[in-house]
Design a protein around this motif. Structure first.
Motif, PDB file in Angstrom:
ATOM      1  N   MET A 147       0.840  -1.172   0.000  1.00 35.55           N
ATOM      2  CA  MET A 147       0.000   0.000   0.000  1.00 35.55           C
ATOM      3  C   MET A 147       0.887   1.237   0.000  1.00 35.55           C
ATOM      4  SD  MET A 147      -2.844   1.312   2.776  1.00 35.55           S
ATOM      5  CE  MET A 147      -3.592  -0.265   2.847  1.00 35.55           C
ATOM      6  N   PHE A 148       0.482   2.221  -0.783  1.00 33.08           N
ATOM      7  CA  PHE A 148       1.249   3.458  -0.887  1.00 33.08           C
ATOM      8  C   PHE A 148       0.673   4.499   0.071  1.00 33.08           C
ATOM      9  CE2 PHE A 148       1.654   1.393  -5.046  1.00 33.08           C
ATOM     10  CZ  PHE A 148       3.037   1.305  -5.116  1.00 33.08           C
ATOM     11  N   LEU A 149       1.531   5.005   0.963  1.00 35.76           N
ATOM     12  CA  LEU A 149       1.118   5.979   1.966  1.00 35.76           C
ATOM     13  C   LEU A 149       2.163   7.077   2.088  1.00 35.76           C
ATOM     14  CD1 LEU A 149       0.193   3.432   4.794  1.00 35.76           C
ATOM     15  CD2 LEU A 149      -1.392   4.566   3.236  1.00 35.76           C
ATOM     16  N   GLY A 150       1.756   8.248   2.519  1.00 37.43           N
ATOM     17  CA  GLY A 150       2.699   9.311   2.831  1.00 37.43           C
ATOM     18  C   GLY A 150       2.860  10.336   1.727  1.00 37.43           C
ATOM     19  N   THR A 151       3.669  11.346   2.046  1.00 33.81           N
ATOM     20  CA  THR A 151       3.963  12.441   1.128  1.00 33.81           C
ATOM     21  C   THR A 151       5.466  12.652   1.095  1.00 33.81           C
ATOM     22  OG1 THR A 151       1.854  13.509   1.686  1.00 33.81           O
ATOM     23  CG2 THR A 151       3.519  14.898   0.634  1.00 33.81           C
ATOM     24  N   TYR A 152       6.014  12.804  -0.105  1.00 32.90           N
ATOM     25  CA  TYR A 152       7.466  12.906  -0.302  1.00 32.90           C
ATOM     26  C   TYR A 152       7.752  14.053  -1.270  1.00 32.90           C
ATOM     27  CZ  TYR A 152       6.754   8.355   1.705  1.00 32.90           C
ATOM     28  OH  TYR A 152       6.339   7.346   2.535  1.00 32.90           O
ATOM     29  N   ALA A 153       8.962  14.604  -1.187  1.00 30.09           N
ATOM     30  CA  ALA A 153       9.314  15.784  -1.982  1.00 30.09           C
ATOM     31  C   ALA A 153      10.621  15.572  -2.747  1.00 30.09           C
ATOM     32  CB  ALA A 153       9.410  16.999  -1.075  1.00 30.09           C
ATOM     33  N   PRO A 154      10.634  14.690  -3.742  1.00 34.21           N
ATOM     34  CA  PRO A 154      11.850  14.508  -4.538  1.00 34.21           C
ATOM     35  C   PRO A 154      11.983  15.582  -5.619  1.00 34.21           C
ATOM     36  CG  PRO A 154      10.157  13.062  -5.364  1.00 34.21           C
ATOM     37  CD  PRO A 154       9.571  13.788  -4.160  1.00 34.21           C
ATOM     38  N   LYS A 155      13.092  15.568  -6.292  1.00 37.56           N
ATOM     39  CA  LYS A 155      13.360  16.508  -7.388  1.00 37.56           C
ATOM     40  C   LYS A 155      13.391  15.743  -8.705  1.00 37.56           C
ATOM     41  CE  LYS A 155      14.542  20.057  -4.660  1.00 37.56           C
ATOM     42  NZ  LYS A 155      13.648  21.154  -4.471  1.00 37.56           N
ATOM     43  N   LEU A 156      12.984  16.406  -9.753  1.00 38.27           N
ATOM     44  CA  LEU A 156      13.092  15.871 -11.108  1.00 38.27           C
ATOM     45  C   LEU A 156      14.451  16.294 -11.645  1.00 38.27           C
ATOM     46  CD1 LEU A 156      11.254  14.391 -13.214  1.00 38.27           C
ATOM     47  CD2 LEU A 156      10.737  16.654 -14.130  1.00 38.27           C
ATOM     48  N   ASP A 157      15.232  15.351 -12.163  1.00 33.85           N
ATOM     49  CA  ASP A 157      16.552  15.733 -12.682  1.00 33.85           C
ATOM     50  C   ASP A 157      16.448  16.219 -14.126  1.00 33.85           C
ATOM     51  OD1 ASP A 157      16.651  13.488 -14.415  1.00 33.85           O
ATOM     52  OD2 ASP A 157      18.061  12.384 -13.163  1.00 33.85           O
ATOM     53  N   ASP A 158      17.575  16.650 -14.684  1.00 35.43           N
ATOM     54  CA  ASP A 158      17.604  17.228 -16.035  1.00 35.43           C
ATOM     55  C   ASP A 158      17.221  16.229 -17.126  1.00 35.43           C
ATOM     56  OD1 ASP A 158      18.359  19.649 -14.958  1.00 35.43           O
ATOM     57  OD2 ASP A 158      20.503  19.298 -15.253  1.00 35.43           O
ATOM     58  N   ALA A 201       1.289  16.842 -16.764  1.00 27.06           N
ATOM     59  CA  ALA A 201       1.192  17.196 -15.345  1.00 27.06           C
ATOM     60  C   ALA A 201       1.903  18.503 -15.016  1.00 27.06           C
ATOM     61  CB  ALA A 201       1.749  16.059 -14.491  1.00 27.06           C
ATOM     62  N   ASN A 202       2.442  19.170 -16.043  1.00 28.09           N
ATOM     63  CA  ASN A 202       3.148  20.437 -15.858  1.00 28.09           C
ATOM     64  C   ASN A 202       4.223  20.327 -14.780  1.00 28.09           C
ATOM     65  OD1 ASN A 202       3.630  23.145 -16.505  1.00 28.09           O
ATOM     66  ND2 ASN A 202       2.332  23.854 -14.833  1.00 28.09           N
ATOM     67  N   LEU A 203       5.012  19.253 -14.859  1.00 25.67           N
ATOM     68  CA  LEU A 203       6.011  19.003 -13.827  1.00 25.67           C
ATOM     69  C   LEU A 203       7.205  19.932 -13.976  1.00 25.67           C
ATOM     70  CD1 LEU A 203       6.105  15.099 -13.651  1.00 25.67           C
ATOM     71  CD2 LEU A 203       4.689  16.703 -12.338  1.00 25.67           C
ATOM     72  N   GLY A 204       7.554  20.566 -12.886  1.00 32.36           N
ATOM     73  CA  GLY A 204       8.781  21.335 -12.793  1.00 32.36           C
ATOM     74  C   GLY A 204       9.813  20.498 -12.061  1.00 32.36           C
ATOM     75  N   ARG A 205      10.818  21.143 -11.543  1.00 29.91           N
ATOM     76  CA  ARG A 205      11.866  20.423 -10.816  1.00 29.91           C
ATOM     77  C   ARG A 205      11.376  19.883  -9.465  1.00 29.91           C
ATOM     78  NH1 ARG A 205      16.821  18.949 -10.437  1.00 29.91           N
ATOM     79  NH2 ARG A 205      18.194  19.451  -8.698  1.00 29.91           N
ATOM     80  N   ASP A 206      10.539  20.672  -8.773  1.00 33.46           N
ATOM     81  CA  ASP A 206      10.042  20.277  -7.453  1.00 33.46           C
ATOM     82  C   ASP A 206       8.776  19.434  -7.608  1.00 33.46           C
ATOM     83  OD1 ASP A 206      12.053  21.660  -6.079  1.00 33.46           O
ATOM     84  OD2 ASP A 206      10.920  23.536  -6.241  1.00 33.46           O
ATOM     85  N   TRP A 217       2.891  14.799  -8.495  1.00 30.23           N
ATOM     86  CA  TRP A 217       2.346  16.135  -8.711  1.00 30.23           C
ATOM     87  C   TRP A 217       3.485  17.146  -8.825  1.00 30.23           C
ATOM     88  CZ3 TRP A 217      -2.973  17.620  -8.175  1.00 30.23           C
ATOM     89  CH2 TRP A 217      -3.838  16.584  -7.796  1.00 30.23           C
ATOM     90  N   ASP A 218       3.272  18.174  -9.603  1.00 39.55           N
ATOM     91  CA  ASP A 218       4.107  19.357  -9.501  1.00 39.55           C
ATOM     92  C   ASP A 218       3.803  19.939  -8.124  1.00 39.55           C
ATOM     93  OD1 ASP A 218       5.659  21.740 -10.720  1.00 39.55           O
ATOM     94  OD2 ASP A 218       3.805  22.625  -9.908  1.00 39.55           O
ATOM     95  N   THR A 219       4.821  20.332  -7.377  1.00 35.65           N
ATOM     96  CA  THR A 219       4.616  20.757  -5.991  1.00 35.65           C
ATOM     97  C   THR A 219       3.656  21.941  -5.875  1.00 35.65           C
ATOM     98  OG1 THR A 219       6.676  19.820  -5.218  1.00 35.65           O
ATOM     99  CG2 THR A 219       5.787  21.628  -3.917  1.00 35.65           C
ATOM    100  N   GLU A 220       3.786  22.943  -6.724  1.00 36.72           N
ATOM    101  CA  GLU A 220       2.869  24.088  -6.649  1.00 36.72           C
ATOM    102  C   GLU A 220       1.432  23.652  -6.913  1.00 36.72           C
ATOM    103  OE1 GLU A 220       3.821  27.659  -8.803  1.00 36.72           O
ATOM    104  OE2 GLU A 220       5.949  27.457  -8.345  1.00 36.72           O
ATOM    105  N   THR A 221       1.245  22.770  -7.881  1.00 42.84           N
ATOM    106  CA  THR A 221      -0.093  22.272  -8.201  1.00 42.84           C
ATOM    107  C   THR A 221      -0.656  21.484  -7.030  1.00 42.84           C
ATOM    108  OG1 THR A 221       0.524  22.165 -10.541  1.00 42.84           O
ATOM    109  CG2 THR A 221      -1.439  20.940  -9.879  1.00 42.84           C
ATOM    110  N   ASN A 265       0.145  21.770  -3.823  1.00 44.26           N
ATOM    111  CA  ASN A 265      -0.161  22.670  -2.715  1.00 44.26           C
ATOM    112  C   ASN A 265      -1.484  23.400  -2.951  1.00 44.26           C
ATOM    113  OD1 ASN A 265       2.144  21.904  -1.345  1.00 44.26           O
ATOM    114  ND2 ASN A 265       3.353  23.636  -2.071  1.00 44.26           N
ATOM    115  N   ALA A 266      -1.723  23.851  -4.181  1.00 52.12           N
ATOM    116  CA  ALA A 266      -2.982  24.531  -4.498  1.00 52.12           C
ATOM    117  C   ALA A 266      -4.158  23.563  -4.384  1.00 52.12           C
ATOM    118  CB  ALA A 266      -2.915  25.132  -5.901  1.00 52.12           C
ATOM    119  N   TYR A 267      -3.980  22.354  -4.893  1.00 52.82           N
ATOM    120  CA  TYR A 267      -5.040  21.336  -4.800  1.00 52.82           C
ATOM    121  C   TYR A 267      -5.352  21.035  -3.335  1.00 52.82           C
ATOM    122  CZ  TYR A 267      -7.324  16.828  -4.785  1.00 52.82           C
ATOM    123  OH  TYR A 267      -8.197  15.806  -4.533  1.00 52.82           O
ATOM    124  N   TYR A 268      -4.320  20.781  -2.563  1.00 53.43           N
ATOM    125  CA  TYR A 268      -4.502  20.431  -1.148  1.00 53.43           C
ATOM    126  C   TYR A 268      -5.228  21.553  -0.404  1.00 53.43           C
ATOM    127  CZ  TYR A 268      -3.511  18.945   3.598  1.00 53.43           C
ATOM    128  OH  TYR A 268      -3.645  18.579   4.906  1.00 53.43           O
TER     129      TYR A 268
END
Length: 143
Positions: free
Chosen positions: A1-12, A97-102, A115-119, A121-124
């Motif tokens: 089961m997938f649980l939790g929230t994580y904040a990885p970065k997208l590489d180049d 998904a309009n993914l940026g680095r964060d 998710w893109d982090t800004e997206t 945060n706005a959704y949440y």
């Protein structure tokens, strides 16, 4: 089961390191596809097969079912994590998904979501109040 929230970065190169708690479950392979609200869904290959089977049971004569199947499956990409637990997110899905680095990766039970982090945060922020007001009619027998 997938649980939790994580904040990885997208590489180049469009790769993301999978959260440590998801690695075992996804090590055998995964499918990334378009999700709703402009996020990406990440399934184990087995769970994706289960979801696909449910979609296939919808009548082909139903336009909404056809539309969902087309959008959902046309964006699907089978991936396998490399030795450093990275997976490549195809450019078409990054654009969708309009993914940026964060990034924000959340566990959503049978799947993970990217998710893109800004997206995210706005959704949440926009849905948290509704979460507090959810009653038994939405999810029967929950509480």
């Amino acid at each position: 089961m997938f649980l939790g929230t994580y904040a990885p970065k997208l590489d180049d190169k469009g790769r993301v390191i999978l959260p440590a708690k998801f690695r075992d479950e996804l090590s055998g392979g995964l499918v990334i596809t378009r999700g709703q609200e402009r996020c990406l869904y990440v399934f184990t290959e087995r769970e994706f097969e289960n979801v696909h089977e449910k979609i296939r049971q919808a009548p082909v004569s139903n336009k909404q079912a056809r539309d969902f199947l087309r959008v959902f499956l046309s964006g699907a990409s089978q991936e396998r994590p490399d030795n450093q637990h990275r997976v490549t997110i195809p450019a078409t899905l990054r654009d969708y998904a309009n993914l940026g680095r964060d990034l924000t990766i959340i566990g959503a039970g049978s799947r993970a979501e990217i998710w893109d982090t800004e997206t995210w945060n706005a959704y949440y922020e926009s849905t948290e109040a509704a979460f507090s007001d959810t009653d038994e009619e939405v999810i029967p027998g929950l509480f």
